[in-house]
Write a protein that holds these residues in place. Structure first.
Motif, PDB file in Angstrom:
ATOM      1  N   LYS A   1       0.736  -1.137   0.002  1.00 31.45           N
ATOM      2  CA  LYS A   1       0.203  -0.041   0.019  1.00 31.45           C
ATOM      3  C   LYS A   1       0.765   1.027  -0.138  1.00 31.45           C
ATOM      4  O   LYS A   1       0.595   2.204  -0.680  1.00 31.45           O
ATOM      5  CB  LYS A   1      -1.024   0.023   1.177  1.00 31.45           C
ATOM      6  CG  LYS A   1      -1.911   1.097   1.347  1.00 31.45           C
ATOM      7  CD  LYS A   1      -2.736   0.961   2.626  1.00 31.45           C
ATOM      8  CE  LYS A   1      -3.376   2.117   2.523  1.00 31.45           C
ATOM      9  NZ  LYS A   1      -4.297   2.264   4.080  1.00 31.45           N
ATOM     10  N   ALA A   2       1.861   1.111   0.836  1.00 28.07           N
ATOM     11  CA  ALA A   2       2.789   2.474   0.799  1.00 28.07           C
ATOM     12  C   ALA A   2       3.538   2.570  -0.619  1.00 28.07           C
ATOM     13  O   ALA A   2       3.428   3.848  -0.933  1.00 28.07           O
ATOM     14  CB  ALA A   2       3.727   2.322   1.880  1.00 28.07           C
TER      15      ALA A   2
ATOM     16  N   LYS B   1       1.429   9.411  -5.533  1.00 29.11           N
ATOM     17  CA  LYS B   1       2.314  10.920  -5.219  1.00 29.11           C
ATOM     18  C   LYS B   1       3.148  11.392  -6.079  1.00 29.11           C
ATOM     19  O   LYS B   1       3.078  12.603  -6.648  1.00 29.11           O
ATOM     20  CB  LYS B   1       2.788  10.801  -3.568  1.00 29.11           C
ATOM     21  CG  LYS B   1       3.372  12.062  -3.404  1.00 29.11           C
ATOM     22  CD  LYS B   1       3.823  11.962  -1.877  1.00 29.11           C
ATOM     23  CE  LYS B   1       4.375  13.557  -1.381  1.00 29.11           C
ATOM     24  NZ  LYS B   1       5.037  13.260  -0.165  1.00 29.11           N
ATOM     25  N   ARG B   2       4.232  10.734  -6.460  1.00 26.42           N
ATOM     26  CA  ARG B   2       4.999  11.070  -7.717  1.00 26.42           C
ATOM     27  C   ARG B   2       4.549  11.246  -8.843  1.00 26.42           C
ATOM     28  O   ARG B   2       4.751  12.559  -9.610  1.00 26.42           O
ATOM     29  CB  ARG B   2       6.288   9.934  -7.569  1.00 26.42           C
ATOM     30  CG  ARG B   2       7.388  10.516  -8.537  1.00 26.42           C
ATOM     31  CD  ARG B   2       8.459   9.483  -8.515  1.00 26.42           C
ATOM     32  NE  ARG B   2       7.924   8.016  -9.142  1.00 26.42           N
ATOM     33  CZ  ARG B   2       7.985   6.790  -8.565  1.00 26.42           C
ATOM     34  NH1 ARG B   2       8.193   6.904  -7.128  1.00 26.42           N
ATOM     35  NH2 ARG B   2       7.514   5.769  -9.318  1.00 26.42           N
TER      36      ARG B   2
ATOM     37  N   GLY C   1      -0.102  11.392   2.000  1.00 23.88           N
ATOM     38  CA  GLY C   1       0.718  10.167   2.985  1.00 23.88           C
ATOM     39  C   GLY C   1       0.098   8.858   2.236  1.00 23.88           C
ATOM     40  O   GLY C   1      -0.736   8.834   1.417  1.00 23.88           O
ATOM     41  N   VAL C   2      -0.122   7.786   3.240  1.00 25.15           N
ATOM     42  CA  VAL C   2      -0.439   6.561   2.811  1.00 25.15           C
ATOM     43  C   VAL C   2      -1.865   6.357   3.199  1.00 25.15           C
ATOM     44  O   VAL C   2      -2.208   5.805   4.548  1.00 25.15           O
ATOM     45  CB  VAL C   2       0.499   5.399   3.368  1.00 25.15           C
ATOM     46  CG1 VAL C   2      -0.104   4.181   2.986  1.00 25.15           C
ATOM     47  CG2 VAL C   2       1.928   5.740   2.860  1.00 25.15           C
TER      48      VAL C   2
ATOM     49  N   ASP D   1      -6.836  -3.782  -0.215  1.00 24.49           N
ATOM     50  CA  ASP D   1      -6.594  -2.470  -0.807  1.00 24.49           C
ATOM     51  C   ASP D   1      -6.951  -2.467  -2.125  1.00 24.49           C
ATOM     52  O   ASP D   1      -7.329  -1.283  -2.535  1.00 24.49           O
ATOM     53  CB  ASP D   1      -5.086  -2.022  -0.337  1.00 24.49           C
ATOM     54  CG  ASP D   1      -4.981  -1.678   1.080  1.00 24.49           C
ATOM     55  OD1 ASP D   1      -5.434  -0.672   1.618  1.00 24.49           O
ATOM     56  OD2 ASP D   1      -4.178  -2.258   1.743  1.00 24.49           O
ATOM     57  N   MET D   2      -6.833  -3.480  -2.819  1.00 27.44           N
ATOM     58  CA  MET D   2      -7.214  -3.551  -4.046  1.00 27.44           C
ATOM     59  C   MET D   2      -8.672  -3.295  -4.322  1.00 27.44           C
ATOM     60  O   MET D   2      -9.088  -2.603  -5.179  1.00 27.44           O
ATOM     61  CB  MET D   2      -6.686  -4.881  -5.007  1.00 27.44           C
ATOM     62  CG  MET D   2      -6.888  -4.618  -6.666  1.00 27.44           C
ATOM     63  SD  MET D   2      -5.909  -3.438  -7.443  1.00 27.44           S
ATOM     64  CE  MET D   2      -7.125  -3.056  -8.807  1.00 27.44           C
ATOM     65  N   GLU D   3      -9.256  -3.924  -3.513  1.00 26.52           N
ATOM     66  CA  GLU D   3     -10.914  -3.594  -3.349  1.00 26.52           C
ATOM     67  C   GLU D   3     -11.161  -2.239  -3.163  1.00 26.52           C
ATOM     68  O   GLU D   3     -12.096  -1.771  -3.668  1.00 26.52           O
ATOM     69  CB  GLU D   3     -11.332  -4.638  -2.467  1.00 26.52           C
ATOM     70  CG  GLU D   3     -11.608  -6.069  -2.996  1.00 26.52           C
ATOM     71  CD  GLU D   3     -12.306  -6.272  -4.236  1.00 26.52           C
ATOM     72  OE1 GLU D   3     -13.635  -5.787  -4.435  1.00 26.52           O
ATOM     73  OE2 GLU D   3     -11.903  -6.928  -4.989  1.00 26.52           O
ATOM     74  N   ILE D   4     -10.463  -1.664  -2.269  1.00 23.94           N
ATOM     75  CA  ILE D   4     -10.545  -0.343  -2.052  1.00 23.94           C
ATOM     76  C   ILE D   4     -10.338   0.597  -3.312  1.00 23.94           C
ATOM     77  O   ILE D   4     -11.304   1.398  -3.459  1.00 23.94           O
ATOM     78  CB  ILE D   4     -10.047   0.257  -0.701  1.00 23.94           C
ATOM     79  CG1 ILE D   4     -10.159  -0.488   0.500  1.00 23.94           C
ATOM     80  CG2 ILE D   4      -9.830   1.880  -0.556  1.00 23.94           C
ATOM     81  CD1 ILE D   4      -9.239  -0.287   1.655  1.00 23.94           C
TER      82      ILE D   4
END
Length: 95
Positions: free
Chosen positions: A16-17, A24-25, A34-35, A69-72
């Motif tokens: 996730k990070a 961000k980049r 942030g994360v 996190d992929m679901e999110i």
């Protein structure tokens, strides 16, 4: 004026990070970013100059390593596409 189309290659991103720092980049998010999925949402709908179409390719590594996190991310993409008329985020190939 936003870029018409931008393709981002997510190959090899497995945390996730790493994904958030990549966004961000590549999307020129603010320094405070942030994360956080909330910060991601705020950035894509109100702060960043998003392209008209953003295509995310090779997301499968991330999906395998971080299924929750992929679901999110999938939900954020769906919500963005409903909320931002005239702009889209696409998963390629479709999820």
């Amino acid at each position: 004026m936003p870029v018409p189309h931008l393709t981002l290659d997510l190959r090899g991103l497995t945390t996730k990070a790493d994904l958030h720092m990549f966004f961000k980049r590549e999307l020129a998010f603010e320094d405070w970013y942030g994360v956080s999925w909330d910060a991601f949402w705020d950035s894509i709908v109100a702060i960043a100059d998003m392209p008209i179409i953003l295509t995310l390719q090779h997301w499968q590594d991330f999906a395998a390593a971080c299924p929750r996190d992929m679901e999110i991310l999938r939900q954020v993409v769906a919500d963005y596409n409903d909320y931002m008329p005239g702009k889209r985020i696409e998963l390629d190939p479709p999820a």
